[in-house]
Design a protein around this motif. Structure first.
Motif, PDB file in Angstrom:
ATOM      1  N   GLY A 430      -6.841  -2.107 -18.692  1.00  0.00           N
ATOM      2  CA  GLY A 430      -7.370  -0.749 -18.585  1.00  0.00           C
ATOM      3  C   GLY A 430      -7.759  -0.321 -17.191  1.00  0.00           C
ATOM      4  N   ASP A 431      -7.157  -0.914 -16.165  1.00  0.00           N
ATOM      5  CA  ASP A 431      -7.474  -0.530 -14.787  1.00  0.00           C
ATOM      6  C   ASP A 431      -6.913   0.866 -14.517  1.00  0.00           C
ATOM      7  N   PRO A 432      -7.759   1.862 -14.257  1.00  0.00           N
ATOM      8  CA  PRO A 432      -7.273   3.224 -14.064  1.00  0.00           C
ATOM      9  C   PRO A 432      -6.509   3.413 -12.760  1.00  0.00           C
ATOM     10  N   ASP A 433      -6.599   2.427 -11.854  1.00  0.00           N
ATOM     11  CA  ASP A 433      -5.935   2.556 -10.561  1.00  0.00           C
ATOM     12  C   ASP A 433      -4.724   1.640 -10.439  1.00  0.00           C
ATOM     13  N   ALA A 434      -4.319   1.006 -11.547  1.00  0.00           N
ATOM     14  CA  ALA A 434      -3.118   0.170 -11.499  1.00  0.00           C
ATOM     15  C   ALA A 434      -1.908   1.046 -11.172  1.00  0.00           C
ATOM     16  N   PHE A 435      -1.010   0.510 -10.357  1.00  0.00           N
ATOM     17  CA  PHE A 435       0.143   1.313  -9.928  1.00  0.00           C
ATOM     18  C   PHE A 435       1.371   0.421  -9.817  1.00  0.00           C
ATOM     19  N   ILE A 436       2.417   0.774 -10.566  1.00  0.00           N
ATOM     20  CA  ILE A 436       3.627  -0.062 -10.638  1.00  0.00           C
ATOM     21  C   ILE A 436       4.671   0.505  -9.670  1.00  0.00           C
ATOM     22  N   ALA A 437       4.452   0.263  -8.393  1.00  0.00           N
ATOM     23  CA  ALA A 437       5.328   0.855  -7.375  1.00  0.00           C
ATOM     24  C   ALA A 437       6.750   0.327  -7.466  1.00  0.00           C
ATOM     25  N   THR A 438       6.938  -0.855  -8.061  1.00  0.00           N
ATOM     26  CA  THR A 438       8.284  -1.436  -8.144  1.00  0.00           C
ATOM     27  C   THR A 438       9.058  -0.990  -9.389  1.00  0.00           C
ATOM     28  N   ASP A 439       8.430  -0.222 -10.260  1.00  0.00           N
ATOM     29  CA  ASP A 439       9.082   0.195 -11.503  1.00  0.00           C
ATOM     30  C   ASP A 439      10.243   1.141 -11.216  1.00  0.00           C
ATOM     31  N   ARG A 444      12.639   6.338  -9.336  1.00  0.00           N
ATOM     32  CA  ARG A 444      13.511   7.492  -9.585  1.00  0.00           C
ATOM     33  C   ARG A 444      12.736   8.787  -9.484  1.00  0.00           C
ATOM     34  N   ALA A 445      11.545   8.814 -10.077  1.00  0.00           N
ATOM     35  CA  ALA A 445      10.720  10.023 -10.006  1.00  0.00           C
ATOM     36  C   ALA A 445      10.341  10.336  -8.562  1.00  0.00           C
ATOM     37  N   ALA A 446      10.000   9.295  -7.800  1.00  0.00           N
ATOM     38  CA  ALA A 446       9.636   9.500  -6.394  1.00  0.00           C
ATOM     39  C   ALA A 446      10.795  10.116  -5.621  1.00  0.00           C
ATOM     40  N   PRO A 455       8.829   0.587  -2.582  1.00  0.00           N
ATOM     41  CA  PRO A 455       7.436   0.224  -2.884  1.00  0.00           C
ATOM     42  C   PRO A 455       6.566   0.124  -1.630  1.00  0.00           C
ATOM     43  N   ALA A 456       7.135  -0.388  -0.548  1.00  0.00           N
ATOM     44  CA  ALA A 456       6.354  -0.541   0.684  1.00  0.00           C
ATOM     45  C   ALA A 456       5.880   0.792   1.234  1.00  0.00           C
ATOM     46  N   ALA A 457       6.686   1.845   1.053  1.00  0.00           N
ATOM     47  CA  ALA A 457       6.297   3.167   1.544  1.00  0.00           C
ATOM     48  C   ALA A 457       5.545   3.972   0.487  1.00  0.00           C
ATOM     49  N   LEU A 458       5.895   3.783  -0.797  1.00  0.00           N
ATOM     50  CA  LEU A 458       5.264   4.566  -1.858  1.00  0.00           C
ATOM     51  C   LEU A 458       3.817   4.141  -2.098  1.00  0.00           C
ATOM     52  N   THR A 459       3.531   2.865  -1.923  1.00  0.00           N
ATOM     53  CA  THR A 459       2.171   2.387  -2.190  1.00  0.00           C
ATOM     54  C   THR A 459       1.136   3.060  -1.294  1.00  0.00           C
ATOM     55  N   PRO A 460       1.324   3.122   0.024  1.00  0.00           N
ATOM     56  CA  PRO A 460       0.324   3.845   0.832  1.00  0.00           C
ATOM     57  C   PRO A 460       0.292   5.345   0.534  1.00  0.00           C
ATOM     58  N   ARG A 461       1.463   5.913   0.169  1.00  0.00           N
ATOM     59  CA  ARG A 461       1.477   7.340  -0.188  1.00  0.00           C
ATOM     60  C   ARG A 461       0.655   7.608  -1.442  1.00  0.00           C
ATOM     61  N   SER A 462       0.584   6.613  -2.345  1.00  0.00           N
ATOM     62  CA  SER A 462      -0.139   6.783  -3.596  1.00  0.00           C
ATOM     63  C   SER A 462      -1.657   6.775  -3.428  1.00  0.00           C
TER      64      SER A 462
END
Length: 490
Positions: A430-439, A444-446, A455-462
């Motif tokens: 139930g971590d509200p800040d979990a983020f699956i950048a490798t999914d 595709r949505a990004a 993932p390396a670029a999307l994670t800091p953007r998130s």
């Protein structure tokens, strides 16, 4: 929240339902306590007292309002999204740990002394663990009194009271009615549909967008354990005193819940797990407001506000399913999981549908033959190692687990990478800040939204979506056409 007197008074005067469960309003001239949205005429501010929990209001001598029924409010979102010891304690109390193991058992689960736990809960909630558990027992008793025709002695013990006297005293103190009087004033009360069956309403904070929530649960349902039938998500539940089945149907004002239990003592735990699974105690207004600050995310939120994170009713179960689902389609993951269920799950009867088994426990899976698994060798090793860690207690994925410690333990297992860890953190812990950048769906949505794809670029953007990246994940997934994003046909 309850310390900000001015904000609390404004919420009560405006009957703002968004604050139901955040705090409780007690009125010194009437001796009752209410939820902020109570429909009665608001009292004068000087007659209001504010408490962080129903238990604290009850302990101060106030009884529950008969109109707004504050004990039935949505739970505080604090206890789901926070990761500190108080939040973990509240999740465990809701899961019945104090009733089963006492305060020493709660403290042992958290790694603190009983004195430390009592002091921290009292400081933040105005009530200790015993008072909080007593308030939960009172709520369970009211549900059983109003929705069943069980003898009061059966209600008392099913709700967790040690004696009829304690049951009668608590009901009178909390509701200002005898148990018989409480049953008599229930309009249109009916006996349950069958032995142990209960029909309940699960409240939530609006808005709630059900499509991805129920769509995800239905699309990933393991045959025999879960199903979508007659407009409801149904599944089996493994509970401390037995097992049960639940049907959850989304409605505009609440989620309709029909529970069939082999032991009614499991009612509060079953309700708590259903609320957790559907993320019903979230604060969608606060979450969506933060996400809207990002110009890319704002149109997605405005299109369908109130998305929730579909969670799991059982943390170890989801971890096993996450490993099974590594690098395979949703359909293939369901097939593999169904084979494990048939071979190792406990059978159940379900006259109302197609549920046949409880998902196997880690102990039941500990003895499985790796060669019987139709997986690559590396995934066999991952699954058997995970199961062993869950079975011997080295890895805790329960509702009161320490999220940081669980992440670290998962990372030590062979074949468990960022996708699996973050999936488990989001849906089991139930971590509200979990983020699956490798999914793949997130990437595709990004790409379609003009966000960084790697993932390396999307994670800091998130970082702009913190601390609600698990909810941002739901909005990003919803840009695709996958079945998880829509309600199945009834």
């Amino acid at each position: 929240m309850h310390h900000d007197r001015e904000q609390c008074v404004r919420a009560v005067r405006s009957k703002d339902a968004r604050f139901d469960g955040w705090f409780f309003t007690a009125v010194i001239t009437t001796g009752i306590y209410c939820r902020p949205s109570c429909p009665v005429v608001p009292p004068k501010p000087e007659n209001m007292r504010f408490y962080p929990s129903a238990a604290a209001a009850q302990q101060a001598g106030f009884r529950a309002c008969k109109r707004c029924r504050p004990d039935a409010s949505p739970g505080s979102p604090e206890w789901n999204h926070r990761a500190d010891v108080v939040a973990r304690a509240m999740r465990l109390i809701a899961d019945g740990v104090v009733d089963r193991d006492g305060v020493p058992g709660l403290a042992a689960r958290l790694g603190y002394s009983t004195r430390q736990i009592e002091r921290q809960l009292l400081a933040e909630l105005g009530a200790g663990p015993l008072a909080l558990a007593r308030a939960q027992r009172a709520q369970t008793a009211r549900l059983l009194i109003e929705t069943t025709r069980l003898p009061m002695s059966d209600v008392a013990f099913a709700a967790g009271f040690a004696s009829i006297r304690a049951f009668n005293t608590t009901v009178r103190e909390v509701f200002a009615l005898t148990p018989t009087g409480l049953r008599e004033r229930t309009a249109g009360g009916r006996p349950p549909a069958g032995p142990g069956a209960l029909s309940l309403r699960l409240p939530f904070r609006s808005p709630l967008f059900p499509d991805n929530l129920f769509g995800h649960l239905a699309a990933t349902a393991v045959p025999g354990v879960e199903e979508w039938r007659d407009g409801a998500y149904r599944r089996t539940l493994r509970l401390p005193s037995g097992h049960g089945t639940v049907a959850l149907r989304p409605l505009p004002e609440h989620v309709a819940c029909t529970l069939t239990l082999t032991d009614l003592r499991d009612l509060p735990i079953a309700v708590s797990r259903c609320r957790w699974m559907l993320d019903l105690d979230a604060d969608p207004v606060a979450i969506d407001a933060q996400l809207r600050t990002d110009p890319v995310m704002a149109p997605l939120v405005d299109k369908a506000p109130g998305r929730r994170v579909p969670r799991s009713a059982d943390g170890p179960e989801f971890a096993v399913r996450a490993v099974i689902g590594q690098q395979v389609s949703t359909a293939a993951a369901r097939t593999h999981a169904a084979r494990l269920v048939t071979a190792h799950g406990d059978p159940v009867d379900d006259p109302a549908g197609g549920l046949t088994h409880l998902f196997p426990t880690p102990a039941a899976l500990a003895g499985l033959d790796p060669e019987a698994l139709a997986f690559p060798q590396t995934r066999r090793t991952t699954l058997t190692t995970l199961v062993a860690a869950l079975a011997d207690g080295a890895l805790d994925l329960g509702v009161g687990a320490d999220r940081a410690e669980a992440r670290a333990r998962l990372a030590e297992l062979p074949g468990v990478g960022p996708w699996t860890i973050e999936s488990i953190a989001m849906r089991a812990l139930g971590d509200p800040d979990a983020f699956i950048a490798t999914d793949l769906g997130i990437r595709r949505a990004a790409r379609e939204l003009g966000l960084p794809e790697t993932p390396a670029a999307l994670t800091p953007r998130s970082a702009a979506w913190r601390p609600w990246r698990a909810y941002a994940t739901q909005y990003l997934w919803a840009t695709g056409a996958h079945a998880i994003n829509r309600l199945p046909a009834a």
